[in-house]
Write an enzyme that holds these catalytic residues in place. Structure first.
Site, PDB file in Angstrom:
ATOM      1  N   HIS A 365       0.829  -1.193   0.000  1.00 54.31           N
ATOM      2  CA  HIS A 365       0.000   0.000   0.000  1.00 54.31           C
ATOM      3  C   HIS A 365       0.867   1.248   0.000  1.00 54.31           C
ATOM      4  O   HIS A 365       0.555   2.239  -0.654  1.00 54.31           O
ATOM      5  CB  HIS A 365      -0.886   0.019   1.253  1.00 54.31           C
ATOM      6  CG  HIS A 365      -2.041  -0.916   1.150  1.00 54.31           C
ATOM      7  ND1 HIS A 365      -2.808  -1.271   2.227  1.00 54.31           N
ATOM      8  CD2 HIS A 365      -2.560  -1.548   0.091  1.00 54.31           C
ATOM      9  CE1 HIS A 365      -3.747  -2.098   1.813  1.00 54.31           C
ATOM     10  NE2 HIS A 365      -3.616  -2.283   0.529  1.00 54.31           N
ATOM     11  N   CYS A 677       3.141   0.105 -24.176  1.00 52.20           N
ATOM     12  CA  CYS A 677       2.815   0.695 -22.866  1.00 52.20           C
ATOM     13  C   CYS A 677       3.737   0.173 -21.758  1.00 52.20           C
ATOM     14  O   CYS A 677       3.461   0.353 -20.584  1.00 52.20           O
ATOM     15  CB  CYS A 677       1.355   0.429 -22.505  1.00 52.20           C
ATOM     16  SG  CYS A 677       0.936  -1.312 -22.423  1.00 52.20           S
TER      17      CYS A 677
HETATM   18  C1  PEP Z   1       3.861  -4.782 -19.295  1.00 53.07           C
HETATM   19  O1  PEP Z   1       3.910  -5.969 -18.982  1.00 53.07           O
HETATM   20  O2  PEP Z   1       4.709  -4.219 -20.002  1.00 53.07           O
HETATM   21  C2  PEP Z   1       2.758  -3.939 -18.814  1.00 53.07           C
HETATM   22  C3  PEP Z   1       2.599  -2.708 -19.258  1.00 53.07           C
HETATM   23  O3  PEP Z   1       1.926  -4.445 -17.873  1.00 53.07           O
HETATM   24  P1  PEP Z   1       2.271  -4.624 -16.312  1.00 53.07           P
HETATM   25  O4  PEP Z   1       3.538  -3.859 -16.050  1.00 53.07           O
HETATM   26  O5  PEP Z   1       1.095  -4.087 -15.600  1.00 53.07           O
HETATM   27  O6  PEP Z   1       2.437  -6.099 -16.200  1.00 53.07           O
END
Ligand code: PEP
Ligand code: MG
Length: 757
Positions: A365, A677
């Site tokens: 948290h 992303c």
């Molecule tokens: C990733 O795996 O690159 C991603 C953006 O998702 P997370 O970091 O939430 O696994």
């Protein structure tokens, strides 16, 4: 190695481990080793990297007066040679060796034979262990293998001692700088004095007792519950000024625990069987804590902290102490065994520059709150000497996960420079933030944000072209039960409304791996390869459908949603997920008696298998987004959370760059809309390469928008492609990084290169 030798070795390592002070441990080591090998001298030298030399730290056989004083340069003498070669050196007559260095104060004239082995931890030479004897004969193979084994086992012990700052203890009683490594919980730099937050009453301090008036005792208990509830409400209000309602849900978890009839029921039961309220509370709390602490799941283990925190607050009020919130005059870095949500809330935001904790991970948290509040944090420093921290100057580097206690003048100077540079650059980035993202030659790009809390979007300060990844699991993680459809609908609507006319890509629940829900435990041997993301939600259509319905309803109102599925491994999963989505859509249309469109559907590309199925994917979805964080982990077979192999986790690894390039090429070929992303997009170096590959949409942490836009605005597409071509021709992440640094510098982007990152 013979059994008796193994036994001796184990005894020595155990003895070293049990010694309280480093000096004692090292003295025990040399004395025992000398005795076990029946030789005339055993010594240990430890590396002082800043000074560039080894220091004699303990000896049985050389002059005691030279301990802490005799030093030998990294490239001097036989000790230096052992360190350079990183292998044992076994000589019948050391004095005849060309590298022998005469150090009069150690008095080793009589000792001819020399065997030295390096003490290496995670590829770094921490020191050298030596044995010597008068007899000019080489040490036997067995002696050599014992010393090598001993050194290997000691490396871990010494690494810990080094981290605790004990290695310089013998020669320096002043407050010397200690560098500690933890987990980077929230980025940024903080320079301030440490404030060590301790809980006033520990559960362990309570002495068992009984009461003599049941009604009075029950009333005392209920009053304490009431006061604690009010106290948490006050904290929550205090933080409410800077946090969104959904982050404050953490305090609801506390309130719910207080309301939980099984906890207070159990306490009352103990009171009814004559225990006083404190005793009853401690018994129940300890019971819960040990149950949570024994859980395999990291997230659930963290709940033990919440119970302890809450029980300690209750204890405070039981003991009738008026609880005042401490007023802090000076800015500080909060240091604690575990930083709890209520601790965080008890320090005004403008005074809280950073957070450091012994325990905790990027899931705790505290980490979630720190990121939402934009406070740098380093968590999980197992070796943090809490008692010695209070009032000490500290520098916290939330980028590298490092903490400097009593930093040296040189380090302070360097960080002051970095901070100045950061704020100058930040001012420069701010100017760019609102401008459209484009390369120097005007190629238009989209820069989006990754978010998980409304607060992320609240604090980002503008400048994004939308949300490229909304991690819906975060609002799920900070609650104590699955959120209802209505709650989810409201949450999603809030986000969509903040970005009118811009797209918001929401990912369906991605739990499993290192992201667990407190109320939905998943216990697995190998969680990253297990029941994660879409795999889990397809097995639980009731959870999946509630979320999809909430998303569709939000889309119906706002019209700017895109839905994305995580952790897709094959087309059948994708088809199944789409089938459920269409089912939910048609049911909703019936229920609402209204036709509305289905939002664009996409998937994350994070399982390497998808690289070979993109043609089929293109027939199924409207877009893909590359999750380079997981793609890197799966492609390189490196757990993204395991510190031991962290040096292997590198998004600039040629395999990762080639995979990202291939995805871009294939998507162009199959006319599939693609974006990225993962964290790589937040790094200007990564962004430049991605743009060269053809990624036109980069989604990143809100904090990096200005930085990345600024970097992109300084390079032309040709320059990006020039850098990419060079990078793809190199064979290691290190050489690629070095080359990129050189190129970035030549394009005027040198200021973005942070040392130590
Ligand atoms: C990733 O795996 O690159 C991603 C953006 O998702 P997370 O970091 O939430 O696994
Ligand atoms: Mg992922």
């Amino acid at each position: 190695m013979p059994i008796n030798m193994l036994h001796t070795l184990r005894q020595i390592v155990q003895g070293v481990n049990q010694s309280e002070a480093l000096d004692d441990a090292l003295q025990f080591l040399v004395t025992q080793t000398k005795q076990a090998l029946e030789t005339q001298c055993c010594s240990v030298y430890l590396a002082n990297v800043e000074a560039g030399h080894f220091t004699l730290m303990a000896t049985d056989g050389l002059a005691q007066s030279s301990v802490g004083n005799a030093v030998i340069g990294f490239h001097e003498g036989l000790i230096g040679l052992v360190g350079e070669r990183e292998e044992p050196i076994n000589l019948a007559n050391a004095h005849q060796h060309p590298r022998f260095k005469f150090i009069p104060e150690v008095e080793e004239e009589q000792l001819n034979a020399f065997l030295g082995t390096p003490i290496i931890h995670q590829g770094r030479v921490l020191g050298v262990l030596t044995i010597q004897q008068a007899d000019a004969r080489q040490f036997s193979e067995q002696e050599e293998s014992l010393l090598v084994t001993l050194s290997a086992q000691l490396a871990g012990v010494l690494a810990t001692a080094k981290a605790r700052g004990q290695l310089t203890a013998a020669s320096n009683h002043q407050r010397s700088m200690v560098v500690l490594q933890g987990v980077a919980g929230s980025s940024g730099i903080a320079v301030a004095q440490a404030w060590v937050e301790r809980v006033a009453v520990e559960l362990e301090d309570v002495v068992e007792g009984q009461h003599d008036d049941l009604d009075a005792e029950l009333e005392r208990w209920q009053n304490a519950v009431l006061q604690t509830r009010e106290y948490i409400e006050r904290l929550s209000l205090r933080l409410g000024e800077s946090l969104e309602r959904d982050v404050l849900a953490i305090f609801d978890v506390y309130q719910n625990m207080l309301n939980d009839s099984s906890i207070s029921g159990a306490v009352e039961q103990h009171i009814r069987s004559n225990a006083n309220a404190e005793t009853a509370l401690v018994r129940v709390a300890k019971d819960y804590i040990s149950q949570f602490a024994a859980m395999k799941d990291a997230y659930l283990r963290e709940r033990a902290t919440d119970i302890r925190d809450l029980a300690q607050r209750l204890l405070y009020f039981l003991q009738q102490r008026a609880h005042e919130l401490t007023e802090h005059e000076e800015p500080l870095v909060l240091v604690a065994e575990e930083v709890t949500a209520s601790m965080l809330a008890s320090i005004p935001r403008d005074k809280l520059l950073g957070i450091v904790s012994v325990r905790g991970s990027s899931n705790s948290h505290a980490a979630i709150l720190a990121r939402a509040l934009g406070i740098p944090a380093v968590l999980g420093i197992a070796d943090l000497p809490l008692k010695k921290c209070a009032g000490r100057d500290v520098i916290l580097d939330g980028y590298s996960g490092r903490l400097y206690l009593s930093p040296s003048a040189a380090v302070t100077e360097e960080y002051a420079r970095l901070l100045r540079q950061e704020s100058e650059l930040q001012a420069e980035f701010e100017k760019n933030r609102e401008l459209p993202a484009a390369t120097a030659d005007g190629r238009r790009l989209s820069v989006m944000i990754n978010a998980g809390l409304a607060a992320d979007t609240e604090h980002y300060g503008g400048g994004a072209d939308g949300v490229g990844l909304f991690r819906t699991e975060i609002p799920f993680m900070i609650r104590d039960k699955f959120p209802s459809e209505e709650f989810q609908f409201q949450t999603y609507c809030n986000i969509l409304k903040r970005f009118p006319g811009q797209s918001v890509t929401m990912r369906t629940l991605d739990v499993g791996g290192d992201k667990a829900l407190p109320y939905f435990p998943i216990r697995e041997e190998n969680p990253f390869l297990g029941w994660r993301g879409l795999r889990m939600t397809l097995d639980h259509p009731e959870i999946f459908l509630v979320q999809i319905r909430a998303m569709l309803k939000a889309h119906r109102k706002c019209q700017n949603l895109r839905i994305m599925f995580p952790m897709v491994t094959n087309i059948a999963e994708l088809e199944q997920a789409k089938k459920l989505l269409f089912k939910a859509h048609s049911e909703l249309q019936d229920e609402l008696e209204e036709h509305f469109n289905v939002p664009p559907i996409g998937i994350m590309i994070e399982v390497p298998a998808m690289l070979y199925q993109l043609r089929a994917v293109a027939d199924q979805v409207d877009f893909v987004s590359v999750g380079s964080n997981d793609l890197t982990q799966y492609l390189l077979a490196v757990d993204r959370n395991n510190a031991r192999v962290a040096n292997l986790y590198d998004e600039l690894n040629p395999a990762v760059l080639n995979a990202l390039n291939s995805i871009a090429e294939q998507c162009r070929q199959y006319k599939l809309d693609f974006s990225i992303c993962g964290e790589l997009a937040s790094d200007p170096l990564g962004a430049v390469l991605l743009v060269a590959m053809g990624y036109k949409v980069l989604s990143m942490n809100a904090a990096n928008i200005g930085r990345v836009k600024w970097a992109l605005s300084k390079v032309s597409m040709d320059q990006c492609q020039h850098m990419l071509r060079k990078a793809l021709n190199l064979s290691s992440a290190d050489t690629i990084r070095r080359q990129l640094y050189v190129d970035m510098d030549s394009f005027g982007l040198g200021a973005l290169i942070r040392p130590g990152q």
